[in-house]
Write a protein that holds these residues in place. Sequence first.
Motif, PDB file in Angstrom:
ATOM      1  N   MET A   1       0.817  -1.180   0.000  1.00  0.00           N
ATOM      2  CA  MET A   1       0.000   0.000   0.000  1.00  0.00           C
ATOM      3  C   MET A   1       0.862   1.246   0.000  1.00  0.00           C
ATOM      4  SD  MET A   1      -3.084   0.971   2.508  1.00  0.00           S
ATOM      5  CE  MET A   1      -3.927  -0.368   1.728  1.00  0.00           C
ATOM      6  N   SER A   2       2.003   1.159   0.606  1.00  0.00           N
ATOM      7  CA  SER A   2       2.865   2.325   0.654  1.00  0.00           C
ATOM      8  C   SER A   2       4.316   1.862   0.581  1.00  0.00           C
ATOM      9  CB  SER A   2       2.634   3.097   1.956  1.00  0.00           C
ATOM     10  OG  SER A   2       3.597   4.123   2.111  1.00  0.00           O
ATOM     11  N   LEU A   3       5.126   2.634  -0.113  1.00  0.00           N
ATOM     12  CA  LEU A   3       6.544   2.315  -0.150  1.00  0.00           C
ATOM     13  C   LEU A   3       7.225   2.708   1.155  1.00  0.00           C
ATOM     14  CD1 LEU A   3       7.430   3.491  -3.755  1.00  0.00           C
ATOM     15  CD2 LEU A   3       6.991   1.191  -2.973  1.00  0.00           C
ATOM     16  N   TRP A   4       6.490   3.383   2.001  1.00  0.00           N
ATOM     17  CA  TRP A   4       7.056   3.875   3.253  1.00  0.00           C
ATOM     18  C   TRP A   4       6.157   3.441   4.406  1.00  0.00           C
ATOM     19  CZ3 TRP A   4      11.595   6.622   2.814  1.00  0.00           C
ATOM     20  CH2 TRP A   4      11.912   7.069   1.526  1.00  0.00           C
ATOM     21  N   ASN A   5       6.772   3.242   5.570  1.00  0.00           N
ATOM     22  CA  ASN A   5       5.979   3.078   6.775  1.00  0.00           C
ATOM     23  C   ASN A   5       6.651   3.844   7.903  1.00  0.00           C
ATOM     24  OD1 ASN A   5       8.100   1.343   7.599  1.00  0.00           O
ATOM     25  ND2 ASN A   5       7.044  -0.404   6.661  1.00  0.00           N
ATOM     26  N   MET A   6       5.870   4.192   8.907  1.00  0.00           N
ATOM     27  CA  MET A   6       6.370   5.043   9.974  1.00  0.00           C
ATOM     28  C   MET A   6       7.429   4.320  10.797  1.00  0.00           C
ATOM     29  SD  MET A   6       5.982   8.125  10.936  1.00  0.00           S
ATOM     30  CE  MET A   6       4.377   8.572  10.291  1.00  0.00           C
ATOM     31  N   GLY A   7       8.482   5.040  11.131  1.00  0.00           N
ATOM     32  CA  GLY A   7       9.574   4.465  11.906  1.00  0.00           C
ATOM     33  C   GLY A   7       9.202   4.281  13.359  1.00  0.00           C
ATOM     34  N   ASP A   8      10.110   3.690  14.104  1.00  0.00           N
ATOM     35  CA  ASP A   8       9.838   3.398  15.504  1.00  0.00           C
ATOM     36  C   ASP A   8       9.647   4.651  16.338  1.00  0.00           C
ATOM     37  OD1 ASP A   8      10.036   0.724  14.893  1.00  0.00           O
ATOM     38  OD2 ASP A   8      12.175   0.601  15.387  1.00  0.00           O
ATOM     39  N   ASP A   9      10.258   5.775  15.905  1.00  0.00           N
ATOM     40  CA  ASP A   9      10.120   7.005  16.676  1.00  0.00           C
ATOM     41  C   ASP A   9       8.810   7.726  16.401  1.00  0.00           C
ATOM     42  OD1 ASP A   9      10.521   7.956  14.163  1.00  0.00           O
ATOM     43  OD2 ASP A   9      12.396   9.022  14.591  1.00  0.00           O
ATOM     44  N   GLY A  10       8.021   7.212  15.458  1.00  0.00           N
ATOM     45  CA  GLY A  10       6.738   7.827  15.159  1.00  0.00           C
ATOM     46  C   GLY A  10       6.833   9.090  14.353  1.00  0.00           C
ATOM     47  N   VAL A  11       8.033   9.460  13.929  1.00  0.00           N
ATOM     48  CA  VAL A  11       8.228  10.705  13.184  1.00  0.00           C
ATOM     49  C   VAL A  11       8.828  10.435  11.824  1.00  0.00           C
ATOM     50  CG1 VAL A  11       9.379  12.960  13.158  1.00  0.00           C
ATOM     51  CG2 VAL A  11       8.506  12.015  15.313  1.00  0.00           C
ATOM     52  N   HIS A  12       9.969   9.722  11.826  1.00  0.00           N
ATOM     53  CA  HIS A  12      10.668   9.453  10.578  1.00  0.00           C
ATOM     54  C   HIS A  12      10.160   8.160   9.948  1.00  0.00           C
ATOM     55  CE1 HIS A  12      13.409  12.014  12.973  1.00  0.00           C
ATOM     56  NE2 HIS A  12      13.654  12.575  11.795  1.00  0.00           N
ATOM     57  N   CYS A  13      10.233   8.117   8.639  1.00  0.00           N
ATOM     58  CA  CYS A  13       9.708   6.969   7.906  1.00  0.00           C
ATOM     59  C   CYS A  13      10.806   5.960   7.588  1.00  0.00           C
ATOM     60  CB  CYS A  13       9.053   7.419   6.594  1.00  0.00           C
ATOM     61  SG  CYS A  13       7.521   8.329   6.817  1.00  0.00           S
ATOM     62  N   ASN A  14      10.451   4.696   7.631  1.00  0.00           N
ATOM     63  CA  ASN A  14      11.318   3.639   7.120  1.00  0.00           C
ATOM     64  C   ASN A  14      10.868   3.303   5.707  1.00  0.00           C
ATOM     65  OD1 ASN A  14      12.733   3.303   9.560  1.00  0.00           O
ATOM     66  ND2 ASN A  14      11.163   1.927  10.355  1.00  0.00           N
ATOM     67  N   SER A  15      11.826   3.158   4.827  1.00  0.00           N
ATOM     68  CA  SER A  15      11.487   2.815   3.453  1.00  0.00           C
ATOM     69  C   SER A  15      11.397   1.309   3.289  1.00  0.00           C
ATOM     70  CB  SER A  15      12.535   3.373   2.487  1.00  0.00           C
ATOM     71  OG  SER A  15      12.302   2.876   1.180  1.00  0.00           O
ATOM     72  N   CYS A  16      10.326   0.841   2.676  1.00  0.00           N
ATOM     73  CA  CYS A  16      10.242  -0.575   2.334  1.00  0.00           C
ATOM     74  C   CYS A  16      11.220  -0.905   1.217  1.00  0.00           C
ATOM     75  CB  CYS A  16       8.821  -0.924   1.868  1.00  0.00           C
ATOM     76  SG  CYS A  16       7.645  -1.138   3.213  1.00  0.00           S
ATOM     77  N   GLY A  17      11.580   0.100   0.433  1.00  0.00           N
ATOM     78  CA  GLY A  17      12.458  -0.130  -0.708  1.00  0.00           C
ATOM     79  C   GLY A  17      11.665  -0.102  -1.999  1.00  0.00           C
ATOM     80  N   TRP A  18      12.348   0.143  -3.084  1.00  0.00           N
ATOM     81  CA  TRP A  18      11.695   0.183  -4.378  1.00  0.00           C
ATOM     82  C   TRP A  18      11.125  -1.188  -4.724  1.00  0.00           C
ATOM     83  CZ3 TRP A  18       9.835   4.042  -6.846  1.00  0.00           C
ATOM     84  CH2 TRP A  18       9.501   3.932  -8.195  1.00  0.00           C
ATOM     85  N   ASN A  19       9.956  -1.211  -5.340  1.00  0.00           N
ATOM     86  CA  ASN A  19       9.251  -2.441  -5.710  1.00  0.00           C
ATOM     87  C   ASN A  19       8.752  -3.221  -4.497  1.00  0.00           C
ATOM     88  OD1 ASN A  19       9.559  -2.043  -8.489  1.00  0.00           O
ATOM     89  ND2 ASN A  19      11.554  -3.054  -8.508  1.00  0.00           N
ATOM     90  N   TYR A  20       8.548  -2.516  -3.399  1.00  0.00           N
ATOM     91  CA  TYR A  20       7.951  -3.127  -2.211  1.00  0.00           C
ATOM     92  C   TYR A  20       6.679  -2.374  -1.851  1.00  0.00           C
ATOM     93  CZ  TYR A  20      11.997  -6.075  -1.126  1.00  0.00           C
ATOM     94  OH  TYR A  20      12.988  -7.024  -1.164  1.00  0.00           O
ATOM     95  N   ASP A  21       5.808  -3.049  -1.116  1.00  0.00           N
ATOM     96  CA  ASP A  21       4.554  -2.441  -0.706  1.00  0.00           C
ATOM     97  C   ASP A  21       4.120  -3.040   0.607  1.00  0.00           C
ATOM     98  OD1 ASP A  21       2.482  -0.700  -1.000  1.00  0.00           O
ATOM     99  OD2 ASP A  21       1.983  -1.347  -3.029  1.00  0.00           O
ATOM    100  N   THR A  22       3.174  -2.384   1.282  1.00  0.00           N
ATOM    101  CA  THR A  22       2.592  -2.940   2.502  1.00  0.00           C
ATOM    102  C   THR A  22       1.121  -3.235   2.250  1.00  0.00           C
ATOM    103  OG1 THR A  22       2.190  -0.690   3.320  1.00  0.00           O
ATOM    104  CG2 THR A  22       4.187  -1.801   4.076  1.00  0.00           C
ATOM    105  N   PRO A  23       0.577  -4.269   2.886  1.00  0.00           N
ATOM    106  CA  PRO A  23      -0.790  -4.675   2.572  1.00  0.00           C
ATOM    107  C   PRO A  23      -1.869  -3.786   3.155  1.00  0.00           C
ATOM    108  CG  PRO A  23       0.137  -6.134   4.223  1.00  0.00           C
ATOM    109  CD  PRO A  23       1.256  -5.246   3.769  1.00  0.00           C
ATOM    110  N   PHE A  24      -1.511  -2.928   4.134  1.00  0.00           N
ATOM    111  CA  PHE A  24      -2.546  -2.131   4.781  1.00  0.00           C
ATOM    112  C   PHE A  24      -1.990  -0.754   5.095  1.00  0.00           C
ATOM    113  CE2 PHE A  24      -5.720  -1.081   8.080  1.00  0.00           C
ATOM    114  CZ  PHE A  24      -6.875  -1.527   7.445  1.00  0.00           C
ATOM    115  N   TRP A  25      -2.881   0.200   5.147  1.00  0.00           N
ATOM    116  CA  TRP A  25      -2.491   1.592   5.336  1.00  0.00           C
ATOM    117  C   TRP A  25      -1.941   1.836   6.744  1.00  0.00           C
ATOM    118  CZ3 TRP A  25      -1.610   5.481   2.236  1.00  0.00           C
ATOM    119  CH2 TRP A  25      -1.567   6.777   2.747  1.00  0.00           C
ATOM    120  N   GLY A  26      -0.843   2.603   6.817  1.00  0.00           N
ATOM    121  CA  GLY A  26      -0.323   3.040   8.108  1.00  0.00           C
ATOM    122  C   GLY A  26       0.475   2.012   8.867  1.00  0.00           C
ATOM    123  N   MET A  27       0.983   0.977   8.208  1.00  0.00           N
ATOM    124  CA  MET A  27       1.766  -0.042   8.912  1.00  0.00           C
ATOM    125  C   MET A  27       3.131   0.511   9.320  1.00  0.00           C
ATOM    126  SD  MET A  27       0.955  -3.668   7.057  1.00  0.00           S
ATOM    127  CE  MET A  27      -0.402  -4.628   7.708  1.00  0.00           C
TER     128      MET A  27
END
Length: 404
Positions: A1-27
């Motif tokens: 769903m997103s190439l990015w997901n929120m990092g552990d600090d709740g502020v910065h994003c972790n990248s899933c990487g190119w050609n990756y996705d998450t199955p649900f919003w806001g993971m």
Amino acid sequence: MSLWNMGDDGVHCNSCGWNYDTPFWGMTDKGKCIQTNNWEEVQDWDSYLRDPAGNNFFDLAVTPTMNMCGPVHAKKDLDINCNAKFTKEELILPEELNLQEWTIEQIICAGSTQVEPAFDQLCGKDWDKSWDEIVKSLFEPEEGQGFEGTLMDGVCFALKRVKDLEKADTSNDCANLDKDEYEMNMPIELPTLGMGMGTSAILIPLFSEMKNLETMNFGSFADAGEAMMEAMGMYDMNALLGWGIANNLRDVGMTVPRAFRMSRFSFTADYDEEQYFCQNGEAKRRCDSGCDFDQCRISEADVDIDLQCERDECNNCAQRFYYFNQYEKVEFDRCASCASKFDEIIDNAVLKKIFRNNVEAQYICNEGWVAEDCNSRAVCDYKSGDYTIEYPNCVEDRCDWRHT
């Protein structure tokens, strides 16, 4: 769903990487990243990643509400001007309309003043279905009634409310009427529906923020429209079009958004991890295609086996061949393979590729040599079980001799 997901600090994003996705919003767990494409990494078709499997399920319930008092009251004013301009006979639409004899203004007036005859003709005098009945027929259609019939019932539902209010006292915002007489509620509750990762990426973030439709003032669209018309010198539609009813049409149009509101908007979406991930942590894949039995050639010793196949959704839809011994399912691991037996170099030729069935290969003759009888394929004798290979024969390319 997103190439990015929120990092552990709740502020910065972790990248899933190119050609990756998450199955649900806001993971927020990077372990939920699913690779969706590997076309840059592989050349073998069997190694291409299949589409991720799984669905997210959502429920949607909405209740649009229309206060019919304002639009019908504005329509009554339109009808007064229409009846003053045209005779009763001039407002009866003929079965075959001649546009050269009828003006647009006359056609509009005929439609506005003939709601009851139109209702009787389209719906029947005794039509009296509830909104719940109409919605039910949308999902459970009656025998002989398709979508067109349900759509016509929706038109009749609105026409009946207009027809009934035409005879009622709509002054002072229908202060003398019960609310149920002028307010039209149209609740719709969709059955639980599934959507894949791609659809979820659009619908979940969009619909999750639409709860504010319940407090939205749709009349602001009419306010903006009137302000624009004033600024452009178009507010006096009678003067602009030369009609006697144009301002009444404007008023009817502006009352519609002012009369509309969203009484209810409810959207919930659920994520089920088992829909997307296997117990070994691998992403499930959508295995829509059947097996390629050509990739499992069997010897004469196994020819009586009823070979069957299934694809493994936890291993990128890899094929698994099996058979039944009595009632026991047995994995078949004796698919013939000569892949390790094909020589890299033969007389005057080199190996180009081994075919997917693992019992045939293609060779390329050296420069100045060509395949005899245009046959460059090597064939392995897998049926007998001795795996002897018949190689192609390369001969001199005599086509070059004419240049010497």
